[in-house]
Design a protein around this motif. Structure first.
Motif, PDB file in Angstrom:
ATOM      1  N   LEU A 205       5.510   5.698   6.275  1.00 13.02           N
ATOM      2  CA  LEU A 205       5.196   4.412   5.677  1.00 13.02           C
ATOM      3  C   LEU A 205       6.449   3.817   5.047  1.00 13.02           C
ATOM      4  O   LEU A 205       7.295   4.537   4.504  1.00 13.02           O
ATOM      5  CB  LEU A 205       4.116   4.574   4.608  1.00 13.02           C
ATOM      6  CG  LEU A 205       2.728   5.019   5.093  1.00 13.02           C
ATOM      7  CD1 LEU A 205       1.803   5.239   3.910  1.00 13.02           C
ATOM      8  CD2 LEU A 205       2.136   3.984   6.038  1.00 13.02           C
ATOM      9  N   SER A 206       6.552   2.506   5.109  1.00 17.98           N
ATOM     10  CA  SER A 206       7.652   1.782   4.488  1.00 17.98           C
ATOM     11  C   SER A 206       7.090   0.530   3.828  1.00 17.98           C
ATOM     12  O   SER A 206       5.886   0.238   3.928  1.00 17.98           O
ATOM     13  CB  SER A 206       8.711   1.418   5.531  1.00 17.98           C
ATOM     14  OG  SER A 206       8.150   0.613   6.563  1.00 17.98           O
ATOM     15  N   LEU A 207       7.945  -0.219   3.147  1.00 16.66           N
ATOM     16  CA  LEU A 207       7.488  -1.439   2.490  1.00 16.66           C
ATOM     17  C   LEU A 207       6.922  -2.400   3.522  1.00 16.66           C
ATOM     18  O   LEU A 207       7.529  -2.646   4.562  1.00 16.66           O
ATOM     19  CB  LEU A 207       8.646  -2.099   1.742  1.00 16.66           C
ATOM     20  CG  LEU A 207       9.217  -1.322   0.547  1.00 16.66           C
ATOM     21  CD1 LEU A 207      10.349  -2.117  -0.096  1.00 16.66           C
ATOM     22  CD2 LEU A 207       8.131  -1.023  -0.468  1.00 16.66           C
ATOM     23  N   GLY A 208       5.736  -2.930   3.223  1.00 15.60           N
ATOM     24  CA  GLY A 208       5.068  -3.851   4.134  1.00 15.60           C
ATOM     25  C   GLY A 208       4.125  -3.186   5.101  1.00 15.60           C
ATOM     26  O   GLY A 208       3.362  -3.887   5.787  1.00 15.60           O
ATOM     27  N   SER A 209       4.139  -1.858   5.189  1.00 14.69           N
ATOM     28  CA  SER A 209       3.218  -1.154   6.090  1.00 14.69           C
ATOM     29  C   SER A 209       1.786  -1.316   5.608  1.00 14.69           C
ATOM     30  O   SER A 209       1.519  -1.409   4.407  1.00 14.69           O
ATOM     31  CB  SER A 209       3.566   0.338   6.166  1.00 14.69           C
ATOM     32  OG  SER A 209       4.870   0.535   6.673  1.00 14.69           O
ATOM     33  N   THR A 210       0.868  -1.380   6.542  1.00 14.91           N
ATOM     34  CA  THR A 210      -0.546  -1.476   6.209  1.00 14.91           C
ATOM     35  C   THR A 210      -1.281  -0.265   6.765  1.00 14.91           C
ATOM     36  O   THR A 210      -0.895   0.292   7.793  1.00 14.91           O
ATOM     37  CB  THR A 210      -1.166  -2.767   6.782  1.00 14.91           C
ATOM     38  OG1 THR A 210      -1.006  -2.771   8.202  1.00 14.91           O
ATOM     39  CG2 THR A 210      -0.502  -4.003   6.183  1.00 14.91           C
ATOM     40  N   PHE A 211      -2.332   0.106   6.079  1.00 18.42           N
ATOM     41  CA  PHE A 211      -3.134   1.240   6.522  1.00 18.42           C
ATOM     42  C   PHE A 211      -4.540   1.084   5.956  1.00 18.42           C
ATOM     43  O   PHE A 211      -4.757   0.378   4.966  1.00 18.42           O
ATOM     44  CB  PHE A 211      -2.516   2.571   6.074  1.00 18.42           C
ATOM     45  CG  PHE A 211      -2.436   2.732   4.576  1.00 18.42           C
ATOM     46  CD1 PHE A 211      -3.465   3.344   3.875  1.00 18.42           C
ATOM     47  CD2 PHE A 211      -1.331   2.267   3.879  1.00 18.42           C
ATOM     48  CE1 PHE A 211      -3.392   3.485   2.498  1.00 18.42           C
ATOM     49  CE2 PHE A 211      -1.250   2.408   2.507  1.00 18.42           C
ATOM     50  CZ  PHE A 211      -2.289   3.027   1.817  1.00 18.42           C
TER      51      PHE A 211
END
Length: 530
Positions: free
Chosen positions: A151-157
């Motif tokens: 996961l990184s900044l802006g990732s959605t889950f």
């Protein structure tokens, strides 16, 4: 150096025996090292994850389960509690910090925790990228989560229902990563953090829609009752008064006004009923009834409508309205209670939390606060320090048993070394006698046998330590992937120094008896027997 080479040469003469002795010592050593590493790191991890938490408020049930779920995130919580029930304790002057938290979902096995920014501060977390959440459905992930889930900044889950991987996913709403925490070595590394409102909103959308529909249905029903009540009111004012007069007449029969109502009912159609009313009034012992009947008779002759009947009609209308309003009030009260219950249920669902973490403001709170909370009968108060001690006692029984088994292996290795050296001594008595003849002293023969025993012990200990640390590292990788805990074999603890020293002492004791026998060897007798 000559005696060391001689000892090594002698060990290679029987490699199978030497190998078995070394493996036995290595197996016992590796078992003890593994237990030391695991127990030490487990104790440190539990203490580190509970640092700063003096008391946990949660649903009634097992206190160990509450601590495992709320502090270590290693179990299912016993249930939810209303946020309102915890507010009085959070505002208690004996409490320095109160951190609410809501559990329920996970992502790839990592727990999603709804909480406040105080939870990050409690564990000394720092944002290495991005920022802490500020809006609903924003998430901040720990270092282990970011690495394992990529996961990184802006990732959605999307979170999954339940606390283990594989549950039903909430595909309709997704979290967006707005921050990543730097590694802390504590529980923050393996958590997904978000706001309490995010958890409430997500579960309200998925689990309480019917409650809202019921609320609207009750509101519509309540409005229909009010509208119907207004319509009945207008109908009662404009529709037939005769029906109301009849009803009032029947009521007056029970109250002693039946005669008067009959007179007024007949006055509507026949004027001569006024005389009957006068006669009836005279038969009555109350003069006001006769006078009232006379007035109504004269009014009927000129106006064509009984005035007193109209007054009674209005009274009946008022009574009828009161009765009908009473019925509607009962219905409205019942519907209101149902509506209130629905609203209360939805309110509780939106403001329930799993637990609240408390830090004491004064040492006095430790003696009084848990007892007060548990006496209330709604919440449960559990102290992490006490439950950790109890849990370690339970776990310690198994660790002690495994430790005892490991020491049995070490003792077996020591006996094996003793048997190997003693057997070698019996077969080498002539060799030792020749060494004495060549100028070797008794002390040198003693040293020779002890060095031989220490060489086998040293090889077994070194191999055991390496195997123990390797096994701990592999176990740590497996535990991190399946349980979210942090264990490693790439550390050295102080107890291992004591272990190595103790194992070398065991090696010396294993070789001392054969060495003493070599020391006491009689050269002449041995050469004659040879």
């Amino acid at each position: 150096m000559t005696w060391l080479r001689l000892a090594l040469a002698n060990l290679t003469l029987s490699p199978l025996t030497t190998l078995v002795n070394v493996l036995l010592m290595a197996l016992g050593t590796a078992s003890i090292v593994l237990l030391l590493l695991a127990s030490t790191q487990l104790r440190e991890t539990m203490s580190r994850d509970a640092k700063g938490i003096d008391l946990v408020l949660g649903a009634q049930g097992s206190p160990v389960q509450l601590i495992l779920s709320a502090v270590y995130h290693a179990d299912i919580p016993p249930g939810n509690i209303p946020l309102s029930e915890t507010e009085q304790w959070a505002e208690d002057p004996r409490i320095g910090l109160a951190v609410p938290m809501s559990l329920g979902d996970s992502y790839l096995g990592f727990r999603i925790v709804g909480t406040t920014h105080d939870y990050v501060d409690l564990y000394g977390g720092e944002v290495i990228a991005g920022q802490l959440w500020g809006e609903s459905m924003q998430a901040v992930v720990g270092a282990n989560v970011a690495q394992a889930a990529n996961l990184s900044l802006g990732s959605t889950f999307a979170g999954a229902h339940g606390l283990v991987d594989g549950g039903h996913e909430h595909d309709d709403q997704t979290y967006r990563v707005v921050g990543i925490l730097e590694p802390t070595g504590n529980v923050l590394d393996r958590l997904v953090l978000t706001s309490l409102e995010s958890v409430w909103e997500l579960h309200d959308e998925s689990g309480h829609d019917h409650a809202h529909e019921d609320d609207h249905a009750h509101e519509d029903e309540h409005d229909d009752h009010a509208h119907e009540e207004d319509e009945h009111g207008h109908e009662d004012e404009h529709e037939s008064h005769a029906h109301e007069e009849d009803e009032h007449a029947h009521e007056d029969e029970h109250e002693g006004h039946a005669h008067e109502e009959d007179e007024h009912a007949h006055e509507d159609e026949h004027e001569d009923h006024a005389h009957e009313a006068d006669e009836h009034a005279q038969e009555d012992e109350h003069e006001d009834h006769a006078h009232e009947a006379d007035e109504h008779a004269h009014e009927d002759e000129h106006e064509g409508h009984p005035h007193e009947a109209d007054e009674h009609a209005h009274e009946d209308e008022h009574d009828d309205h009161a009765d009908e309003e009473g019925e509607h009030a009962h219905e409205g009260e019942h519907d209101g209670h149902a509506h209130e219950e629905e609203d209360h249920g939805t309110h509780d669902a939106n403001t329930e939390i799993t637990a609240m973490l408390l830090s004491y403001n004064t040492p006095l709170a430790a003696m009084t606060l848990p007892r007060e909370v548990n006496a209330g009968g709604v919440l449960q108060a559990a102290a992490p320090a006490m439950e950790i001690s109890r849990l370690l006692q339970l776990v310690g029984v198994g660790i002690s048993a495994l430790g005892a088994f490991a020491w049995v292996l070490v003792a077996t290795a020591a006996l094996s070394i003793f048997a190997a050296l003693y057997g070698s001594l019996r077969s080498r008595r002539g060799e030792l006698a020749m060494l004495r003849c060549l100028g070797a002293t008794r002390a040198e023969l003693l040293t020779y046998l002890i060095v031989e025993g220490l060489l086998m012990t040293f090889a077994g200990v070194i191999l055991g330590v390496l195997v123990g640390h390797l096994a701990m590292e592999l176990l740590g990788i497996w535990v991190a992937d399946t349980r979210g805990m942090t264990l490693t074999g790439l550390i050295w603890i102080a107890d291992e120094f004591l272990l190595v020293a103790g194992l070398f002492l065991v090696g010396v004791l294993s070789a001392i008896v054969p060495a003493i026998q070599a020391y006491n060897t009689d050269v002449a007798t041995t050469l004659l027997e040879a």
